[in-house]
Design a protein around this motif. Structure first.
Motif, PDB file in Angstrom:
ATOM      1  N   ASP A   1       0.830  -1.203   0.000  1.00 11.63           N
ATOM      2  CA  ASP A   1       0.000   0.000   0.000  1.00 11.63           C
ATOM      3  C   ASP A   1       0.863   1.251   0.000  1.00 11.63           C
ATOM      4  O   ASP A   1       0.511   2.270  -0.595  1.00 11.63           O
ATOM      5  N   SER A   2       1.988   1.162   0.709  1.00 11.16           N
ATOM      6  CA  SER A   2       2.896   2.302   0.798  1.00 11.16           C
ATOM      7  C   SER A   2       4.314   1.797   0.975  1.00 11.16           C
ATOM      8  O   SER A   2       4.561   0.856   1.747  1.00 11.16           O
TER       9      SER A   2
ATOM     10  N   ARG B   1       4.141   7.183  -7.826  1.00 15.69           N
ATOM     11  CA  ARG B   1       3.348   6.961  -6.615  1.00 15.69           C
ATOM     12  C   ARG B   1       4.098   6.050  -5.662  1.00 15.69           C
ATOM     13  O   ARG B   1       4.495   4.940  -6.013  1.00 15.69           O
TER      14      ARG B   1
ATOM     15  N   GLY C   1       2.690   5.918  -2.280  1.00 14.44           N
ATOM     16  CA  GLY C   1       1.689   5.591  -1.272  1.00 14.44           C
ATOM     17  C   GLY C   1       1.905   6.302   0.047  1.00 14.44           C
ATOM     18  O   GLY C   1       1.087   6.175   0.980  1.00 14.44           O
TER      19      GLY C   1
ATOM     20  N   GLN D   1       1.761   9.544   0.909  1.00 15.48           N
ATOM     21  CA  GLN D   1       0.719  10.523   1.231  1.00 15.48           C
ATOM     22  C   GLN D   1      -0.577   9.841   1.668  1.00 15.48           C
ATOM     23  O   GLN D   1      -1.240  10.283   2.618  1.00 15.48           O
ATOM     24  N   GLU D   2      -0.921   8.744   0.991  1.00 13.67           N
ATOM     25  CA  GLU D   2      -2.155   8.031   1.331  1.00 13.67           C
ATOM     26  C   GLU D   2      -2.081   7.437   2.735  1.00 13.67           C
ATOM     27  O   GLU D   2      -3.085   7.354   3.455  1.00 13.67           O
ATOM     28  N   ARG D   3      -0.875   7.040   3.132  1.00 12.72           N
ATOM     29  CA  ARG D   3      -0.700   6.526   4.493  1.00 12.72           C
ATOM     30  C   ARG D   3      -0.990   7.623   5.520  1.00 12.72           C
ATOM     31  O   ARG D   3      -1.667   7.390   6.525  1.00 12.72           O
TER      32      ARG D   3
ATOM     33  N   ARG E   1      -4.724   8.253   5.562  1.00 10.47           N
ATOM     34  CA  ARG E   1      -5.420   7.139   6.210  1.00 10.47           C
ATOM     35  C   ARG E   1      -5.293   7.229   7.730  1.00 10.47           C
ATOM     36  O   ARG E   1      -6.243   6.939   8.461  1.00 10.47           O
TER      37      ARG E   1
ATOM     38  N   ASP F   1       4.062  11.823  -4.911  1.00  8.93           N
ATOM     39  CA  ASP F   1       3.078  12.080  -3.848  1.00  8.93           C
ATOM     40  C   ASP F   1       3.760  12.392  -2.526  1.00  8.93           C
ATOM     41  O   ASP F   1       3.101  12.456  -1.483  1.00  8.93           O
TER      42      ASP F   1
ATOM     43  N   TYR G   1      -1.631  14.361  -5.322  1.00 12.28           N
ATOM     44  CA  TYR G   1      -2.628  13.396  -4.827  1.00 12.28           C
ATOM     45  C   TYR G   1      -2.905  12.396  -5.959  1.00 12.28           C
ATOM     46  O   TYR G   1      -3.495  12.745  -6.975  1.00 12.28           O
TER      47      TYR G   1
ATOM     48  N   LYS H   1      -4.106   8.930  -5.496  1.00  8.01           N
ATOM     49  CA  LYS H   1      -4.863   7.749  -5.102  1.00  8.01           C
ATOM     50  C   LYS H   1      -5.919   7.355  -6.138  1.00  8.01           C
ATOM     51  O   LYS H   1      -5.946   6.212  -6.621  1.00  8.01           O
ATOM     52  N   GLU H   2      -6.818   8.260  -6.502  1.00 11.35           N
ATOM     53  CA  GLU H   2      -7.915   7.915  -7.403  1.00 11.35           C
ATOM     54  C   GLU H   2      -7.411   7.606  -8.807  1.00 11.35           C
ATOM     55  O   GLU H   2      -7.892   6.677  -9.467  1.00 11.35           O
TER      56      GLU H   2
END
Length: 846
Positions: free
Chosen positions: A171-172, A204, A206, A208-210, A213, A247, A282, A284-285
């Protein structure tokens, strides 16, 4: 990874910066750096990626407190309301009879507090910034060089996502993970996408998404993070990308790979290479969508604020995807207004629908509808179109096609020598000899049209093999030609017709097949160079006659041709069917295998997806639904072949007459003329890929015509001066024969896949009339005066003007009817052809 040895020194950083520097590459005044790698054509091509119509915003919310580390004194955006709805509801804005109720606000933020571009004045290397500008040019008033305003209209092009986190199955990526050049290449290969010059590369991790989250931005700004390794500086310079974005807060891996510099990667890529760098994107999407449809390229737009002297700018980048979507019928940016007008007139449901169904869902019966499957995208064929280098299998295919062209013109040359063996013992008249010579030319015209149609109907590969088989059998039959003078010439004529019949189809199937197997950026030069093999047919024929004719006779020479034909047949036996023909006929699995064969990869690594365009059925009358294609291919072929064959067959006579030399010396001079012709084919093949087919076609026709006009009015003055006359003739051959390397391949490009070989075959066959018009036209014009001294003859002037007129006709066909095919995939060309055809239909309906 964390804990790795710190082996990078400051000296190594300086040396890397020196080695990879782009200072002065785009001029001493340049202020946009690697964005120079983007051309207007690149932007147009990127626009064609807009098919899906779904837009992905890549800017992070300004409400996210990412600058908690307060690096460099930055702060998180402060959003202040200046006027509100509560003010309005309370009547606080109702002053005077003409009041206005409204909301207003202000924002206070550093230019690099969130998703943003770094300007080229952002990082210094000692006291210099990008392109050698003094760092002191950035002062309290802003940057007087390399400010962000210089790129305000440059941040548009092809975007590529490299989802390294997903590629590595996490995921990251863990903090401290260094992404190497090999990682970037492996990720791109796994995704089936190629990083090209001028691309905006989005990486990417991951990270930033971490943070999103966990709702925890601690350490994001300036703390440990995954990122690109220092050695990717070389990858960036080698790939010549336009920009790199991630990211993460600072793109490069942290902790850094050295204790002697903070952000050492920045030291090189911004001030030395001039790379535009985007941070805090960003992704993710966008990444989820790319993983879903396996399309990792898109139209990218991220203009900065117009802030003169800015060292950076906040942005909200946009990625617009290609793949599957709610409206698979959106045409590409290549389509013009005619396309849209035609679509409106015919109805969207009739224009685009699931393959195999009609407008009401009934089985499709009209073969002329241009259909795209709702469940398929042309990703499979993109792998061919985006190659940078050819594989050995593609080179073998090109070699097989080239050898076939050599064989065709070897036979065309040898028959002239065969007649020297049999004319006297068989007591052949000039008329009978002419019939034998013309038989293969007539057969070539018929064979081109027939086999071109057959190739569209049953497949390229089958006809690819059939044409050479016909050629081989007919050539072998000449070995046992009856000795009888009464029936021998008839026997020769029949089989010469069959040889031409096979050879005409051979040429008109070979070139389209090669075109459908090679990348877009090499299609013109590759097929042009294949036609450049024509002079080698003449040279090999001369060598065979010189070395073997006295020993094995003319029948033995035909036997040698049979052996060479069998070798060609063997070379072709392992070549698969055209992937484009297979896709058009719905045979996607076979198409994938054909593409994999060409690329020398496992078929399973290619997506089983393609656009299926159910175009016109392969009937010759369907060609006239594309009048511009008919006009430009037929007229250019007729004009070029008339001038070329007329001049070729009469050149030895013209040399003898103008220079007053014996035939043997004229033959010697023709060696230099032939070399000029070969040079013309090679140079103009390359030029067609550089400046375009239309411009090169016009240049060929105009250049040949000019030399013919010069010969008409000044040829007599050159009489007896070998250097001048031969120089003029060599230039004429350079353009005249060089045009064959443009007209032939171009005649295969201006048709949809369903009619490609039919169209080229018909054009080549129609142009074959020039093989008769050229020689006979000159004979009729010159007449009996051909034996007189050129200085006393005015007929030669008319003859040269006769050739000039045909070359002018060829040039005009490109100017008036030609479409540009350079740099455009076969599918994109089809779209334009369909748009033009629809426009004509719409005009008639109106």
């Amino acid at each position: 990874m964390m804990g790795r040895a710190m082996t990078l020194t400051r000296a190594m950083i300086y040396e890397t910066a020196r080695k990879l520097s782009n200072w002065g590459r785009w001029g001493r005044d340049d202020q946009i750096g690697t964005l120079n790698n983007i051309t207007a054509e690149d932007v147009i091509a990127a626009g064609r990626l807009i098919r899906k119509g779904r837009v992905f915003a890549l800017g992070l919310s300004l409400k996210e407190p990412i600058q908690s580390g307060l690096f460099g004194g930055r702060w998180n955006p402060i959003h202040t309301m200046l006027a509100t709805g509560t003010d309005a509801a309370a009547g606080l804005q109702d002053e005077g009879p003409a009041y206005l109720r409204y909301a207003d606000d202000a924002i206070n933020l550093p230019c690099q507090c969130s998703t943003q571009w770094d300007a080229l004045c952002h990082i210094f290397l000692d006291d210099k910034m990008y392109n050698g500008y003094d760092a002191r040019l950035v002062d309290a008033r802003g940057a007087r060089r390399n400010g962000i305003e210089n790129v305000r209209d440059k941040m548009v092009g092809r975007g590529v996502l490299l989802d390294v986190a997903r590629f590595k199955g996490v995921d990251s990526l863990a903090d401290g993970t260094a992404i190497s050049s090999a990682d970037l290449d492996a990720c791109a290969a796994a995704q089936g996408v190629e990083v090209r010059k001028g691309d905006f590369v989005l990486v990417r991790t991951g990270h930033q998404e971490r943070c999103l989250r966990n709702s925890d931005w601690t350490g994001y700004a300036g703390g440990d993070a995954p990122g690109v390794a220092f050695e990717t500086c070389h990858w960036i310079r080698e790939k010549d990308i336009a920009a790199l974005c991630t990211d993460t807060w600072g793109c490069e891996v942290r902790p850094n790979e050295t204790t002697e510099a903070n952000q050492p990667w920045h030291w090189v890529v911004i001030p030395a290479i001039g790379l535009s760098m985007g941070e805090i994107f960003y992704l993710k999407e966008l990444a989820e969508d790319c993983a879903g449809d396996k399309v990792y390229e898109f139209f990218f737009s991220a203009p900065p604020m117009h802030l003169p002297g800015g060292a950076g700018s906040p942005i909200n980048p946009q990625a617009i995807k290609w793949g599957r979507g709610a409206d698979p019928g959106l045409p590409s940016a290549a389509a013009n207004s005619v396309w849209w007008r035609a679509r409106e007139l015919r109805g969207a449901s009739q224009r685009w629908r699931p393959r195999g169904t009609g407008a009401t869902g009934a089985p499709e019966t009209c073969g002329t509808t241009f259909v795209r499957s709702w469940e398929e995208d042309p990703i499979m064929l993109q792998a061919l179109d985006r190659q940078e280098t050819l594989t050995s299998n593609q080179i073998k295919l090109i070699a097989a096609g080239t050898f076939g062209v050599v064989l065709e013109f070897l036979d065309y040359f040898l028959i002239g020598f065969v007649l020297t063996f049999i004319a006297k013992p068989w007591q052949l008249t000039f008329g009978l000899s002419s019939v034998i010579l013309l038989a293969s030319g007539v057969g070539s015209m018929v064979g081109a049209a027939f086999f071109g149609w057959l190739s569209d109907a049953i497949g390229r590969r089958k006809v690819f093999l059939t044409t050479i088989a016909v050629f081989t059998v007919a050539t072998g039959a000449l070995v046992v030609t009856p000795e009888s003078k009464d029936i021998g010439w008839i026997y020769l004529t029949v089989f010469r017709f069959l040889i031409g019949f096979g050879a005409g189809g051979l040429y008109c199937v070979d070139l389209p097949l090669i075109q459908e197997f090679v990348p877009t950026n090499k299609r013109g030069v590759v097929t042009g160079l294949v036609t450049s093999a024509v002079p080698f047919g003449f040279l090999i024929g001369s060598a065979l006659v010189t070395l073997l004719a006295g020993t094995i006779g003319w029948r033995g020479l035909m036997g040698v041709c049979v052996v060479l034909a069998l070798v060609t047949l063997l070379m072709r036996s392992w070549i698969p069917e055209s992937p484009r023909w297979l896709v058009q006929n719905g045979r996607l699995e076979e198409a994938r295998k054909a593409v994999a064969w060409a690329l020398k990869v496992d078929p399973e690594t290619l997506p089983l997806t393609a656009v299926v365009r159910q175009g016109p059925k392969p009937r010759l009358r369907e060609l006239f639904r594309y009048p511009r294609s008919v006009a430009v291919s037929w007229i250019s072929n007729l004009g070029t072949q008339t001038g070329y064959y007329g001049l070729t067959l009469w050149s030895p006579t013209l040399i003898v007459q103008f220079l007053q030399v014996p035939p043997q010396q004229a033959a010697f001079y023709m060696i230099f003329v032939t070399l000029a012709a070969l040079a013309g084919r090679v140079v103009l093949s390359v030029l067609a890929e550089r400046i375009g087919r239309r411009a090169t076609g016009v240049l060929c026709g105009a250049g040949s015509a000019v030399m013919m006009v010069i010969a008409a009015f000044f040829g007599a003055a050159f009489a007896g001066v070998a250097a001048l006359f031969l120089g003029m003739l060599m230039i004429a051959y350079f353009f005249g024969e060089g045009s064959m390397a443009v007209v032939g391949p171009y005649s295969g490009e201006v048709w949809p896949t369903t009619l490609r070989t039919s169209g080229m075959g018909a054009a080549y066959g129609f142009g074959g009339l020039g093989k008769t018009i050229g020689p006979l036209g000159l004979a009729l014009i010159v007449g009996a005066s051909a034996s007189t001294a050129p200085a006393a003859s005015v007929s030669y002037q008319a003859a040269f003007l006769f050739f000039a007129a045909w070359y002018v006709l060829s040039a005009l066909s490109f100017v008036i009817f030609g479409i540009e095919t350079r740099g455009r995939s076969i599918e994109e060309i089809e779209e334009q052809l369909e748009a033009q055809r629809s426009g004509i239909s719409a005009a008639k309906a109106a």
